[in-house]
Design an enzyme around this catalytic site. Structure first.
Site, PDB file in Angstrom:
ATOM      1  CD  GLU A  61      -1.761  -2.422   1.298  1.00 24.29           C
ATOM      2  OE1 GLU A  61      -2.587  -3.297   0.996  1.00 24.29           O
ATOM      3  OE2 GLU A  61      -0.630  -2.677   1.785  1.00 24.29           O
ATOM      4  CG  HIS A 130      -9.791  -7.921   7.057  1.00 25.37           C
ATOM      5  ND1 HIS A 130      -9.030  -8.557   8.009  1.00 25.37           N
ATOM      6  CD2 HIS A 130      -9.135  -8.072   5.880  1.00 25.37           C
ATOM      7  CE1 HIS A 130      -7.960  -9.084   7.445  1.00 25.37           C
ATOM      8  NE2 HIS A 130      -8.003  -8.802   6.142  1.00 25.37           N
TER       9      HIS A 130
END
Length: 324
Positions: A61, A130
């Site tokens: 990322e 998540h």
């Protein structure tokens, strides 16, 4: 009559239309090309626009968002996808220290027209790494804009608005809404910083955004059955948020409940409550109440996750408390 779209397909349509309208728009992310993204929000875009504009990236990322910032500074309009909002922790330097501050640090000589799309929220039993709602982090940073579409129509029009904005925008999509069906209007106004009155009412205002809009609607239906008419303000944009619309509703109902899925402590609701207390205090007939998640990680277990997420019961109780 056009066929209703799923929320996730409205996102894909917005991306496709933006790319067709502007050759500078490109997509980057993990599995966004051949696989069509983890939630299939980019399905078909590789075939439509080619590998130069729809790019799979390594599982990093930090690297992919850093590359997007550089691309934006050199004339592109990258839309980068972070698979789960929890993973933005790995890209915070690029977003917070680079994208958000470039216009200021270079005296307005450049901008970063970059969009970061990412899903947040519970409902899928994906656990504490998540399922987080971290939008308040980004709303706290000068130079960033933050939007959280709750409806299929807004999933299209607000993403188009974000892509057309000259500065970095974080687009937060609740993954529990991806299967939601509705209509889009490709010609709808692409507004930045404008809320929407989702339901008119006279007795209390419910300010909300994202998936909690649907809990607010269910709460308003139950309250209406008891003769209590709640007005729902769907914020849509968290930064900038529509003070005018919220204050106008407060002046009308004189009571406010702010509801969101994110942890209640130090959240978006806290900022709005403080602003109402300082700038619209004379219109209040009761304290502003907040409904949010408890100050703890979200659990995997379905029953525990359901207890964690703000629901209609809690919103109804809060509205009744303001009326008491």
């Amino acid at each position: 009559m056009p066929k209703p779209l799923r929320y996730v397909n409205a996102v894909a349509q917005a991306l496709n239309d933006a790319m067709a309208a502007d050759p500078a728009v490109m997509l980057m992310g993990e599995d966004v090309a051949a696989a069509g993204g983890p939630f299939k929000a980019t399905r078909g875009l590789l075939d439509a626009h080619g590998p130069e504009r729809v790019r799979d990236t390594p599982i990093s990322e930090a690297s992919l968002v850093g590359a997007a910032v550089g691309a934006a500074l050199t004339g592109m309009k990258p839309v980068v996808e972070i698979m789960f909002m929890d993973f933005v922790t790995l890209a915070m330097d690029a977003v917070v220290n680079q994208a958000a501050k470039a216009r200021f640090m270079f005296g307005g000589q450049c901008s970063v027209p970059m969009v970061l799309r990412t899903p947040h929220g519970g409902g899928l039993n994906a656990g504490p790494q998540h399922s987080q709602c971290l939008e308040a982090w980004f709303a706290h940073i000068p130079g960033l804009r933050v939007v959280c579409p709750a409806t299929v129509a807004d999933a299209y029009s607000l993403l188009r608005a974000a892509i057309e904005a000259p500065d970095p925008v974080v687009v937060v999509e609740n993954k529990a809404l991806y299967a939601l069906q509705g209509d889009i209007d490709v010609n709808a106004p692409r507004e930045v910083g404008k809320a929407r009155i989702d339901r008119a009412g006279r007795d209390a205002t419910i300010v909300t955004y994202g998936a909690t809009l649907y809990a607010a609607r269910a709460a308003a239906d139950r309250l209406a059955a008891e003769g209590i008419e709640a007005e729902i303000v769907d914020l849509r944009w968290i930064q900038p948020w529509d003070e005018e619309a919220v204050f106008a509703s407060v002046a009308k109902t004189h009571r406010v409940v702010i509801a969101h899925e994110a942890v209640q402590a130090f959240g978006v609701g806290a900022e709005i409550a403080a602003r109402i207390a300082s700038d619209a205090f004379d219109d209040l007939d009761a304290p502003v109440l907040r409904v949010g998640a408890p100050f703890m990680p979200i659990a995997f277990a379905k029953t525990l996750e359901a207890a964690y997420l703000p629901d209609a019961d809690r919103i109804v109780a809060a509205v009744k408390s303001t009326l008491a």
